[in-house]
Motif scaffolding. Structure first.
Motif, mmCIF file in Angstrom:
data_model
loop_
_atom_site.group_PDB
_atom_site.id
_atom_site.type_symbol
_atom_site.label_atom_id
_atom_site.label_comp_id
_atom_site.label_asym_id
_atom_site.label_seq_id
_atom_site.Cartn_x
_atom_site.Cartn_y
_atom_site.Cartn_z
ATOM 1 N N ARG A 205 -0.062 -64.167 8.334
ATOM 2 C CA ARG A 205 0.805 -64.677 7.268
ATOM 3 C C ARG A 205 1.838 -63.626 6.912
ATOM 4 O O ARG A 205 1.558 -62.689 6.173
ATOM 5 C CB ARG A 205 -0.011 -65.008 6.018
ATOM 6 C CG ARG A 205 -0.868 -66.225 6.191
ATOM 7 C CD ARG A 205 -1.462 -66.685 4.879
ATOM 8 N NE ARG A 205 -2.258 -67.881 5.118
ATOM 9 C CZ ARG A 205 -2.942 -68.519 4.199
ATOM 10 N NH1 ARG A 205 -2.932 -68.074 2.950
ATOM 11 N NH2 ARG A 205 -3.642 -69.593 4.499
ATOM 12 N N ASP B 17 2.642 -62.833 3.297
ATOM 13 C CA ASP B 17 1.800 -61.917 2.509
ATOM 14 C C ASP B 17 2.093 -60.450 2.781
ATOM 15 O O ASP B 17 1.420 -59.570 2.247
ATOM 16 C CB ASP B 17 0.306 -62.193 2.785
ATOM 17 C CG ASP B 17 -0.169 -63.465 2.098
ATOM 18 O OD1 ASP B 17 0.542 -63.953 1.197
ATOM 19 O OD2 ASP B 17 -1.250 -63.972 2.465
ATOM 20 N N GLU C 6 -10.193 -64.769 -4.589
ATOM 21 C CA GLU C 6 -10.505 -66.053 -3.940
ATOM 22 C C GLU C 6 -11.119 -65.788 -2.572
ATOM 23 O O GLU C 6 -10.579 -65.019 -1.779
ATOM 24 C CB GLU C 6 -9.219 -66.871 -3.771
ATOM 25 C CG GLU C 6 -9.494 -68.228 -3.143
ATOM 26 C CD GLU C 6 -8.217 -68.915 -2.661
ATOM 27 O OE1 GLU C 6 -7.188 -68.831 -3.335
ATOM 28 O OE2 GLU C 6 -8.287 -69.540 -1.583
ATOM 29 N N ILE C 7 -12.252 -66.435 -2.325
ATOM 30 C CA ILE C 7 -12.853 -66.263 -0.999
ATOM 31 C C ILE C 7 -12.841 -67.555 -0.172
ATOM 32 O O ILE C 7 -12.739 -67.521 1.034
ATOM 33 C CB ILE C 7 -14.291 -65.683 -1.080
ATOM 34 C CG1 ILE C 7 -15.178 -66.504 -2.019
ATOM 35 C CG2 ILE C 7 -14.234 -64.222 -1.509
ATOM 36 C CD1 ILE C 7 -16.646 -66.047 -2.008
ATOM 37 N N ASN D 131 -11.618 -71.843 -0.004
ATOM 38 C CA ASN D 131 -10.866 -72.963 -0.558
ATOM 39 C C ASN D 131 -11.328 -74.249 0.123
ATOM 40 O O ASN D 131 -11.325 -74.334 1.350
ATOM 41 C CB ASN D 131 -9.365 -72.728 -0.293
ATOM 42 C CG ASN D 131 -8.489 -73.709 -1.025
ATOM 43 O OD1 ASN D 131 -8.980 -74.602 -1.713
ATOM 44 N ND2 ASN D 131 -7.180 -73.554 -0.879
ATOM 45 N N HIS E 1 -5.239 -58.660 0.241
ATOM 46 C CA HIS E 1 -4.318 -59.370 1.139
ATOM 47 C C HIS E 1 -4.085 -58.582 2.427
ATOM 48 O O HIS E 1 -3.826 -57.392 2.398
ATOM 49 C CB HIS E 1 -2.966 -59.643 0.457
ATOM 50 C CG HIS E 1 -3.008 -60.806 -0.479
ATOM 51 N ND1 HIS E 1 -3.198 -60.658 -1.826
ATOM 52 C CD2 HIS E 1 -2.914 -62.139 -0.240
ATOM 53 C CE1 HIS E 1 -3.209 -61.867 -2.392
ATOM 54 N NE2 HIS E 1 -3.038 -62.786 -1.451
ATOM 55 N N LEU E 2 -4.155 -59.318 3.534
ATOM 56 C CA LEU E 2 -3.881 -58.753 4.855
ATOM 57 C C LEU E 2 -2.799 -59.632 5.477
ATOM 58 O O LEU E 2 -2.707 -60.810 5.138
ATOM 59 C CB LEU E 2 -5.148 -58.822 5.722
ATOM 60 C CG LEU E 2 -6.369 -58.072 5.161
ATOM 61 C CD1 LEU E 2 -7.655 -58.592 5.809
ATOM 62 C CD2 LEU E 2 -6.229 -56.580 5.422
ATOM 63 N N ARG F 72 -12.804 -61.077 3.356
ATOM 64 C CA ARG F 72 -13.172 -61.164 1.939
ATOM 65 C C ARG F 72 -14.657 -61.495 1.790
ATOM 66 O O ARG F 72 -15.323 -60.987 0.893
ATOM 67 C CB ARG F 72 -12.299 -62.201 1.223
ATOM 68 C CG ARG F 72 -10.834 -61.782 1.151
ATOM 69 C CD ARG F 72 -10.015 -62.737 0.291
ATOM 70 N NE ARG F 72 -8.584 -62.460 0.402
ATOM 71 C CZ ARG F 72 -7.648 -63.162 -0.227
ATOM 72 N NH1 ARG F 72 -7.988 -64.178 -1.010
ATOM 73 N NH2 ARG F 72 -6.372 -62.855 -0.080
HETATM 74 P P1 ATP Z 1 -4.558 -65.912 -2.252
HETATM 75 O O1 ATP Z 1 -4.230 -66.712 -3.477
HETATM 76 O O2 ATP Z 1 -5.595 -64.864 -2.501
HETATM 77 O O3 ATP Z 1 -3.343 -65.395 -1.568
HETATM 78 P P2 ATP Z 1 -4.555 -68.318 -0.729
HETATM 79 O O4 ATP Z 1 -4.606 -69.335 -1.806
HETATM 80 O O5 ATP Z 1 -3.239 -68.016 -0.135
HETATM 81 O O6 ATP Z 1 -5.241 -66.930 -1.249
HETATM 82 P P3 ATP Z 1 -5.746 -70.097 1.222
HETATM 83 O O7 ATP Z 1 -4.426 -70.460 1.760
HETATM 84 O O8 ATP Z 1 -6.472 -71.091 0.417
HETATM 85 O O9 ATP Z 1 -5.619 -68.707 0.403
HETATM 86 O O10 ATP Z 1 -6.660 -69.568 2.431
HETATM 87 C C1 ATP Z 1 -8.061 -69.776 2.508
HETATM 88 C C2 ATP Z 1 -8.814 -68.459 2.491
HETATM 89 O O11 ATP Z 1 -8.287 -67.534 3.449
HETATM 90 C C3 ATP Z 1 -8.732 -67.711 1.165
HETATM 91 O O12 ATP Z 1 -9.691 -68.203 0.267
HETATM 92 C C4 ATP Z 1 -9.017 -66.280 1.585
HETATM 93 O O13 ATP Z 1 -10.404 -66.030 1.689
HETATM 94 C C5 ATP Z 1 -8.400 -66.208 2.959
HETATM 95 N N1 ATP Z 1 -7.068 -65.590 2.886
HETATM 96 C C6 ATP Z 1 -5.888 -66.196 2.582
HETATM 97 N N2 ATP Z 1 -4.860 -65.337 2.638
HETATM 98 C C7 ATP Z 1 -5.390 -64.143 2.989
HETATM 99 C C8 ATP Z 1 -4.841 -62.845 3.225
HETATM 100 N N3 ATP Z 1 -3.529 -62.611 3.102
HETATM 101 N N4 ATP Z 1 -5.694 -61.849 3.584
HETATM 102 C C9 ATP Z 1 -7.019 -62.058 3.707
HETATM 103 N N5 ATP Z 1 -7.604 -63.261 3.502
HETATM 104 C C10 ATP Z 1 -6.810 -64.295 3.152
#
Ligand code: ATP
Ligand code: MG
Length: 436
Positions: free
Chosen positions: A68, A71, A199-200, A202, A80-81, A232
């Motif tokens: 991503r 991010d 958030e872990i 969704n 965030h990674l 996470r």
């Molecule tokens: P956040 O609000 O923390 O950025 P997100 O709402 O963008 O998360 P989702 O798109 O719902 O996350 O992605 C599903 C899962 O993938 C998240 O619950 C998280 O565990 C993981 N995830 C999402 N973005 C990242 C990231 N940049 N680095 C590490 N893990 C991630």
């Protein structure tokens, strides 16, 4: 438990619940120009979520490498990674909210031993289009989540889709881990980005079809799409409050901490840079394995930006860039179990990264000099914006992607004139096209 063991446990758990385990896709989506990189586990499954029959049936699960770029500026915080792994389970017109939530709850509390006190959940609060998601909240209550761990938020937080103006969409319920940190203020809750709640997982419930006229109708085939971040999840199991402490990053973080020449006072700057280096280097290696090479367009350009950015941060943290080769070797050893493809492509990874480093290093020192001169000039003029011409010259002559110049400028409290840069960049492109 290490990340790889969590990945395996996840697959076993869903296999036991009658899911077929399917392969993840490449980081570079095949025959799909809508995105440069696979951003989520659901992305390659889009046709099936839209109703096409999946050859493996109505319950599937997998793990998926994701990138991503959106991010990229978040990297350096606790969670965030740019490159991470998402585990996912899907119901294609099969189970819905009840079974999905129960499975997530059981996996977290039983397989990962996560105590209920550490779990917070969020549900959709409802609006004039669609009702409050009491159904999900009730399932959480029945599972044993206390009322004060259940939050309700609006569409911004707890709603997914549609991808365009019309199509499948629905409420989601998100699962958060309480790191145990102090609340940042009295109103701190799971929607706050301070890092107390992370958030872990969704779980998206595709329940409605949004129509041309803006109204919502119930879908004939309701789907579930979930994503659980592996790093996470490992962080919660290992009792850490940031992902860089888990075993796939820790050895590299330690190595960087030993290599920085910055002294104690600048340690925060160094730590931030170490996180960026650890994340970007891993992203670069996995992108190269999936066939991306540095270039000036599309995926190749993103890879180039990522590589140049981590090299810049090596210099910022006063780490000798000559350690890159041994750093890559060590990183591949650390990641080998999870990504055996890295070992197979080791020669290529080294070749690509070292060549790009060499190219950038040739001009980096001079570029930094040029940049510093420009900043002095700007400050003398009491200006707060670096002109597009300088940004363009740094790009053209010294290979500084504008994002790097922007980051360097930001560190000096200066903004850059991106608009003007883009104008010059376009003109330049047109000229070279006319020449060729
Ligand atoms: P956040 O609000 O923390 O950025 P997100 O709402 O963008 O998360 P989702 O798109 O719902 O996350 O992605 C599903 C899962 O993938 C998240 O619950 C998280 O565990 C993981 N995830 C999402 N973005 C990242 C990231 N940049 N680095 C590490 N893990 C991630
Ligand atoms: Mg996000």
């Amino acid at each position: 438990m290490k990340a790889i063991d969590i990945r395996n446990k996840y697959l076993k758990f869903f296999e036991k619940h009658n899911h077929k385990i399917i392969a993840g896709a490449s980081l570079v989506p095949a025959n799909d120009s809508s995105v440069l990189f696979t951003p989520a586990g659901m992305h390659p499954l889009t046709p099936y979520l839209l109703g096409e029959k999946h050859p493996e049936g109505t319950r599937v699960a997998n793990y998926q490498k994701c990138v991503r770029t959106i991010d990229i500026d978040e990297v350096g915080d606790s969670h965030h990674l740019t490159c991470f792994e998402m585990m996912g389970n899907w119901s294609l017109g099969d189970y819905f909210k009840e079974e999905s939530i129960k499975m997530s709850f059981d996996f977290l509390t039983q397989d990962l031993n996560l105590p209920i006190e550490k779990i917070f959940v969020t549900c959709f609060e409802g609006d004039s289009d669609c009702p409050k998601d009491e159904e999900s909240a009730n399932i959480w209550r029945q599972a044993g989540i206390p009322e004060n761990h259940i939050y309700f938020f609006n569409k911004k937080e707890n709603w997914w889709g549609p991808v365009g103006n019309t199509g499948p969409c629905g409420a989601c319920t998100e699962i958060f881990y309480d790191t145990g940190k102090e609340k940042c203020n009295a109103n701190c809750n799971p929607s706050c980005g301070c890092g107390k709640f992370i958030e872990i997982w969704n779980n998206v419930f595709m329940e409605f079809n949004k129509k041309e006229d803006g109204t919502y109708e119930e879908l004939a085939q309701k789907n579930v799409d979930t994503g659980l971040g592996l790093e996470r999840a490992a962080m919660t199991f290992q009792g850490k409050d940031n992902v860089f402490e888990i075993e796939i990053f820790k050895p590299i973080m330690d190595r960087l901490a030993a290599a920085t020449k910055l002294t104690q006072g600048d340690r925060i700057i160094a730590d931030q840079s170490h996180r960026i280096i650890a994340d970007h280097l891993k992203a670069a290696m996995l992108l190269i394995v999936d066939g991306v090479t540095p270039s000036n367009i599309d995926q190749g350009y993103v890879l180039r930006r990522i590589i140049r950015r981590f090299i810049r941060h090596m210099r910022k943290a006063e780490i000798d860039v000559e350690i890159l080769e041994s750093l890559i070797n060590e990183y591949i050893e650390v990641l080998e179990e999870m990504y055996p493809e890295l070992v197979k492509r080791k020669t290529m990874i080294l070749e690509v990264l070292l060549a790009e480093k060499k190219k950038f290093m040739k001009t980096l020192v001079n570029g930094e000099k040029e940049f510093n001169k420009a900043i002095i000039r700007i400050k003398e003029q009491n200006n707060e914006i670096l002109d597009g011409e300088t940004v363009f010259r740094l790009y053209e002559t010294y290979g500084f992607p504008p994002e790097i110049t922007e980051e360097l400028a930001q560190e000096q409290g200066i903004k850059i004139n991106m608009e003007n840069f883009e104008k010059l960049y376009k003109e330049h492109q047109e000229k070279s096209r006319a020449r060729s």
